[in-house]
Design an enzyme around this catalytic site. Structure first.
Site, PDB file in Angstrom:
ATOM      1  N   ASN A   1       0.814  -1.215   0.000  1.00  0.00           N
ATOM      2  CA  ASN A   1       0.000   0.000   0.000  1.00  0.00           C
ATOM      3  C   ASN A   1       0.850   1.269   0.000  1.00  0.00           C
ATOM      4  OD1 ASN A   1       0.770   0.497   2.646  1.00  0.00           O
ATOM      5  ND2 ASN A   1      -1.118  -0.266   3.549  1.00  0.00           N
TER       6      ASN A   1
ATOM      7  N   HIS B   1      -9.359   0.427  -1.534  1.00  0.00           N
ATOM      8  CA  HIS B   1      -9.891   0.268  -0.182  1.00  0.00           C
ATOM      9  C   HIS B   1     -11.133  -0.614  -0.087  1.00  0.00           C
ATOM     10  CE1 HIS B   1      -7.941   4.414   1.034  1.00  0.00           C
ATOM     11  NE2 HIS B   1      -7.049   3.458   0.872  1.00  0.00           N
TER      12      HIS B   1
HETATM   13  C1  FAD Z   1      -1.896  -0.346  -3.854  1.00  0.00           C
HETATM   14  C2  FAD Z   1      -2.577  -0.117  -2.535  1.00  0.00           C
HETATM   15  C3  FAD Z   1      -2.402   1.095  -1.870  1.00  0.00           C
HETATM   16  C4  FAD Z   1      -3.024   1.334  -0.647  1.00  0.00           C
HETATM   17  N1  FAD Z   1      -2.713   2.451   0.050  1.00  0.00           N
HETATM   18  C5  FAD Z   1      -3.120   2.574   1.348  1.00  0.00           C
HETATM   19  C6  FAD Z   1      -2.609   3.611   2.182  1.00  0.00           C
HETATM   20  O1  FAD Z   1      -1.778   4.417   1.769  1.00  0.00           O
HETATM   21  N2  FAD Z   1      -3.063   3.685   3.460  1.00  0.00           N
HETATM   22  C7  FAD Z   1      -3.970   2.800   3.952  1.00  0.00           C
HETATM   23  O2  FAD Z   1      -4.357   2.925   5.102  1.00  0.00           O
HETATM   24  N3  FAD Z   1      -4.461   1.803   3.180  1.00  0.00           N
HETATM   25  C8  FAD Z   1      -4.030   1.649   1.908  1.00  0.00           C
HETATM   26  N4  FAD Z   1      -4.458   0.594   1.157  1.00  0.00           N
HETATM   27  C9  FAD Z   1      -5.487  -0.304   1.703  1.00  0.00           C
HETATM   28  C10 FAD Z   1      -5.020  -1.197   2.832  1.00  0.00           C
HETATM   29  O3  FAD Z   1      -3.699  -1.605   2.630  1.00  0.00           O
HETATM   30  C11 FAD Z   1      -5.977  -2.385   2.949  1.00  0.00           C
HETATM   31  O4  FAD Z   1      -7.287  -1.936   3.195  1.00  0.00           O
HETATM   32  C12 FAD Z   1      -5.607  -3.339   4.085  1.00  0.00           C
HETATM   33  O5  FAD Z   1      -4.233  -3.649   4.033  1.00  0.00           O
HETATM   34  C13 FAD Z   1      -6.443  -4.605   3.999  1.00  0.00           C
HETATM   35  O6  FAD Z   1      -6.099  -5.492   5.035  1.00  0.00           O
HETATM   36  P1  FAD Z   1      -6.779  -6.929   5.148  1.00  0.00           P
HETATM   37  O7  FAD Z   1      -6.151  -7.611   6.298  1.00  0.00           O
HETATM   38  O8  FAD Z   1      -8.249  -6.766   5.137  1.00  0.00           O
HETATM   39  O9  FAD Z   1      -6.419  -7.672   3.776  1.00  0.00           O
HETATM   40  P2  FAD Z   1      -4.974  -8.038   3.179  1.00  0.00           P
HETATM   41  O10 FAD Z   1      -3.923  -7.223   3.770  1.00  0.00           O
HETATM   42  O11 FAD Z   1      -5.142  -8.011   1.709  1.00  0.00           O
HETATM   43  O12 FAD Z   1      -4.730  -9.528   3.653  1.00  0.00           O
HETATM   44  C14 FAD Z   1      -5.348 -10.650   3.097  1.00  0.00           C
HETATM   45  C15 FAD Z   1      -4.350 -11.793   3.089  1.00  0.00           C
HETATM   46  O13 FAD Z   1      -5.024 -13.014   2.830  1.00  0.00           O
HETATM   47  C16 FAD Z   1      -4.260 -13.768   1.921  1.00  0.00           C
HETATM   48  N5  FAD Z   1      -5.177 -14.676   1.224  1.00  0.00           N
HETATM   49  C17 FAD Z   1      -6.176 -14.350   0.367  1.00  0.00           C
HETATM   50  N6  FAD Z   1      -6.788 -15.463  -0.071  1.00  0.00           N
HETATM   51  C18 FAD Z   1      -6.189 -16.510   0.531  1.00  0.00           C
HETATM   52  C19 FAD Z   1      -6.386 -17.923   0.487  1.00  0.00           C
HETATM   53  N7  FAD Z   1      -7.318 -18.465  -0.296  1.00  0.00           N
HETATM   54  N8  FAD Z   1      -5.578 -18.706   1.251  1.00  0.00           N
HETATM   55  C20 FAD Z   1      -4.621 -18.153   2.043  1.00  0.00           C
HETATM   56  N9  FAD Z   1      -4.380 -16.831   2.107  1.00  0.00           N
HETATM   57  C21 FAD Z   1      -5.169 -16.020   1.368  1.00  0.00           C
HETATM   58  C22 FAD Z   1      -3.633 -12.721   1.023  1.00  0.00           C
HETATM   59  O14 FAD Z   1      -2.528 -13.222   0.320  1.00  0.00           O
HETATM   60  C23 FAD Z   1      -3.285 -11.623   2.017  1.00  0.00           C
HETATM   61  O15 FAD Z   1      -2.026 -11.820   2.588  1.00  0.00           O
HETATM   62  C24 FAD Z   1      -3.874   0.337  -0.088  1.00  0.00           C
HETATM   63  C25 FAD Z   1      -4.049  -0.877  -0.745  1.00  0.00           C
HETATM   64  C26 FAD Z   1      -3.400  -1.123  -1.952  1.00  0.00           C
HETATM   65  C27 FAD Z   1      -3.593  -2.442  -2.632  1.00  0.00           C
END
Ligand code: FAD
Ligand code: NAG
Length: 650
Positions: A155, A582
């Site tokens: 991110n 997001h």
């Molecule tokens: C390019 C980008 C820029 C961003 N910029 C910002 C920012 O500047 N500031 C901010 O606050 N937020 C930002 N965000 C958003 C923020 O990073 C996300 O909202 C947050 O990290 C999501 O967290 P999560 O735990 O919900 O999902 P994730 O961090 O996506 O975690 C999900 C995990 O599950 C794993 N997974 C998925 N399916 C399976 C499966 N079938 N089996 C095993 N593992 C699996 C994935 O590999 C991943 O590791 C950004 C996102 C991106 C993509």
């Protein structure tokens, strides 16, 4: 981006200097890679055969492997934090399953500016939406990290906790269910402070450190680069009527403009949740096992009782081998807002009709799974930068750019600072589309005001941000050669909602993602106002001095935005909106009768032993960035699980 090479050099010299600088660059990159590979404790990660049972033709219930109390699916932003917190209690045995590998040795998940280099690679799920009917008719790219640490590795590192009212709205939406009050800002903000370790900055003396977290595992601060244009943007915003504020992450609210605080440590390293939480000490805990390259295909249920109970998970390794593992107490889904609903549906938990269409037997009919998808659309504006202060050289191919990059690499390697520590989204502003001081009634008659979708009178529905370079289509598009800065408008409180649905019952098929961007007139009209405001800010001192009029009439640029009518702006919004990455709310916390998927303790309705802890549980998308709120949700989730497990013991 095609960039011109230096005309003063003849071709022969140019070629040999390019070759030499390319070689030097290569050597430096290798040196950097080597330096980082020395740090990675990736070896602590377990062998699946010692964590789970191989499945080769055994019966469905023969996966008993009595080693874990809690199996966490997805070692992403939330999953790493959750695993570390749960295993503080040595009586809770945890298995963390992650489809990707460790991020610690990945250069591009370490050096702040380089995250775009992971787009469309094996470290990215490389997802696409369906063609967006109301936004250009095209499919939009959705990067999502496939790494331990998840999207915290990919991110833009903006540390933002959104608006206090957002959480009060979350709590209110639970309609008085038990535990609802734990989500008010007053209660929930303790988890924000719990994960944070703010490192004060001499450059930002007005930040009141006593309001910041001081002893959490996640370091945040102002260690990112500040390009020349960044303070100019902040000043121009202030001159245009947006108050400059030192800190947009306190109980006082988030309105105003500021330099972004970032998830970057004092050595200029990206702070991911793998880096912050899965430290060598934590990985040494005997009650934690982490298995990487474990693609979970479904949650396993025991259906012999009156209510189905989640009892384990099935996963495959890249070799094609399948494993099953048993969770004695709980399964937790932390696979993110796309894959959590995907795995739920593959496992039989979701809208019954939809599951039957794909021949999946229904464990629990929960129509809310994969529904109510919310995201933040962004419109990127491009301006020619006369001051040539852009940091686009980091991606440039010309000799001059390569030489600048070499010096930047050295500065980074030696001091952990410089342009490579830019998070790109360097300055951020939060405003309301109905703020009379920004949108005067003469020009924006109150009867044209968009419907108020904010979470409260002190909360924003728009974010504006500055980048000291620009890009289109997440760097996939092309602009005429030159120096640029970018101004960006983010719709924080869309009224459009979308869906995640199964493409097939094959777990390796990506799900169908349809965010329904801009499907309400409201969403377009708020962004049109934002474009008007940004266009004004671009022409306000001192940012105005950066504007290069030469070549500015190019149709790809936005110097003449103020001369266009609302219809043209609406067209620009629709045609070029992209994701700010997001996605959330696809397994929302809400009463079951209102399409909710989890209760205020994050337990999935209709089954036992199953929770969701990630961005999917947001009842409504926050008016800000999502990584910080996700980490706070994981911190609270860990406490909820610990409390329930200790009740079981008692
Ligand atoms: C390019 C980008 C820029 C961003 N910029 C910002 C920012 O500047 N500031 C901010 O606050 N937020 C930002 N965000 C958003 C923020 O990073 C996300 O909202 C947050 O990290 C999501 O967290 P999560 O735990 O919900 O999902 P994730 O961090 O996506 O975690 C999900 C995990 O599950 C794993 N997974 C998925 N399916 C399976 C499966 N079938 N089996 C095993 N593992 C699996 C994935 O590999 C991943 O590791 C950004 C996102 C991106 C993509
Ligand atoms: C920041 O990260 C670097 C690189 O991994 C590490 O060496 C350093 O100790 C970290 N800084 C702090 C203050 O933890």
């Amino acid at each position: 981006m095609p960039l011109p090479s230096n005309p003063h050099l003849n071709q022969q010299t140019a070629r040999s200097v390019v070759a030499a600088s390319a070689a030097a660059l290569g050597a430096l990159t290798i040196a950097l890679r080597y330096w980082y590979s020395k740090k990675g404790p990736g070896a602590h990660v377990g062998d699946p055969a010692t964590a789970a049972r191989r499945v080769n033709g055994v019966a469905e219930d023969e996966y008993d492997f009595d080693e874990y109390d809690v199996v966490i699916i997805g070692g992403g932003t939330a999953g790493c934090a959750l695993a570390a917190r749960l295993t503080e209690d040595s009586s809770i045995r945890v298995l963390l399953l992650e489809a990707g590998k460790s991020s610690l040795d990945e250069l591009f998940a370490t050096v702040p500016i380089s995250y775009g280099q992971m787009f469309h690679t094996a470290l990215d799920w490389d997802l696409w939406t369906t063609p967006q009917e109301h936004s250009g008719g095209v499919a939009k790219y959705w990067p999502r990290a496939k790494l331990l640490g998840g999207c915290s590795c990919l991110n833009a590192m903006v540390f933002h906790m959104a608006a206090p009212e957002d959480y009060d709205e979350w709590a209110l939406a639970q309609k008085g269910q038990e535990g609802a009050n734990g989500w008010t800002y007053r209660e929930f903000s303790k988890y924000m402070l719990k994960f944070e370790k703010y490192l004060p900055s001499a450059r930002h003396p007005k930040v009141d450190a006593s309001l910041r977290g001081e002893s959490g595992p996640v370091e945040v601060g102002f260690f990112g680069h500040q390009a020349n244009g960044t303070p100019k943007f902040i000043e121009a915003c202030a001159n245009a009527g947006i108050p400059a504020v030192p800190d947009v992450n306190t109980a006082k609210g988030t309105l105003g403009v500021t330099k972004a605080m970032t998830f970057i440590n004092s050595s200029g390293r990206r702070v991911t949740t793998e880096f912050a939480y899965l430290t060598p000490d934590v990985l040494r805990r005997l009650n934690l096992k982490v298995v990487t390259r474990a693609h979970v295909t479904r949650v396993l249920f025991d259906t012999s009782g009156s209510t189905p109970r989640a009892v384990g998970a099935e996963f495959t390794q890249p070799s094609g081998e399948t494993f099953r593992v048993k969770a004695r107490k709980e399964v937790v889904l932390s696979a993110g807002a796309v894959h959590t609903p995907h795995i739920l549906m593959l496992s039989g938990v979701g809208p019954a009709d939809h599951l039957r269409e794909h021949d999946i037997s229904v464990i629990a009919n929960l129509p809310g799974v994969g529904s109510h998808l919310m995201d933040h659309p962004v419109v990127d504006l491009h301006f020619r930068d006369k001051s040539e202060s852009s940091i686009a050289f980091v991606a440039g191919k010309s000799l001059a750019h390569r030489l600048k990059l070499i010096s930047a690499l050295l500065q980074y390697r030696l001091r952990g600072s410089g342009p490579l520590t830019s998070n790109i989204c360097e300055a951020i502003a939060f405003v309301r589309s109905t703020d009379r001081s920004l949108f005067p009634p003469e020009e924006f008659p109150p009867e044209t005001d968009p419907e108020d979708t904010t979470s409260g009178p002190g909360a924003p529905d728009l974010e504006l941000f500055f980048t000291p370079l620009t890009y289109t289509k997440h760097t996939g598009g092309v602009l005429p050669p030159g120096h640029y800065f970018g101004l960006h408008a983010v719709l924080l409180r869309p009224s459009s909602t979308g869906t995640i649905r199964l493409k097939s019952s094959n777990p390796y098929d990506a799900p169908i993602i349809d965010p329904q961007y801009l499907s309400t007139p409201h969403d377009v009209s708020v962004l049109v106002r934002a474009l008007r405001l940004l266009s004004r800010i671009a022409r306000t001192a001192p940012l105005a001095d950066m504007l290069d009029p030469v070549g500015a009439d190019d149709a790809a640029l936005d110097h003449a935005l103020h001369t266009r009518d609302d219809a043209a702006l609406a067209e620009r919004v629709r045609r070029t909106a992209e994701t700010l990455y997001h996605p959330a709310c696809t397994a929302r916390m809400a009463p079951r009768s209102e399409g909710g998927v989890v209760d205020p303790a994050l337990r999935v309705y209709g089954v036992e032993g199953l929770r969701v802890v990630d961005a999917s549980v947001f009842p409504t998308i926050v008016s800000g960035h999502t990584a910080g709120p996700v980490i706070a949700v994981a911190e609270k989730g860990a406490d909820l699980i610990k409390a329930d497990l200790s009740k079981l013991k008692a």
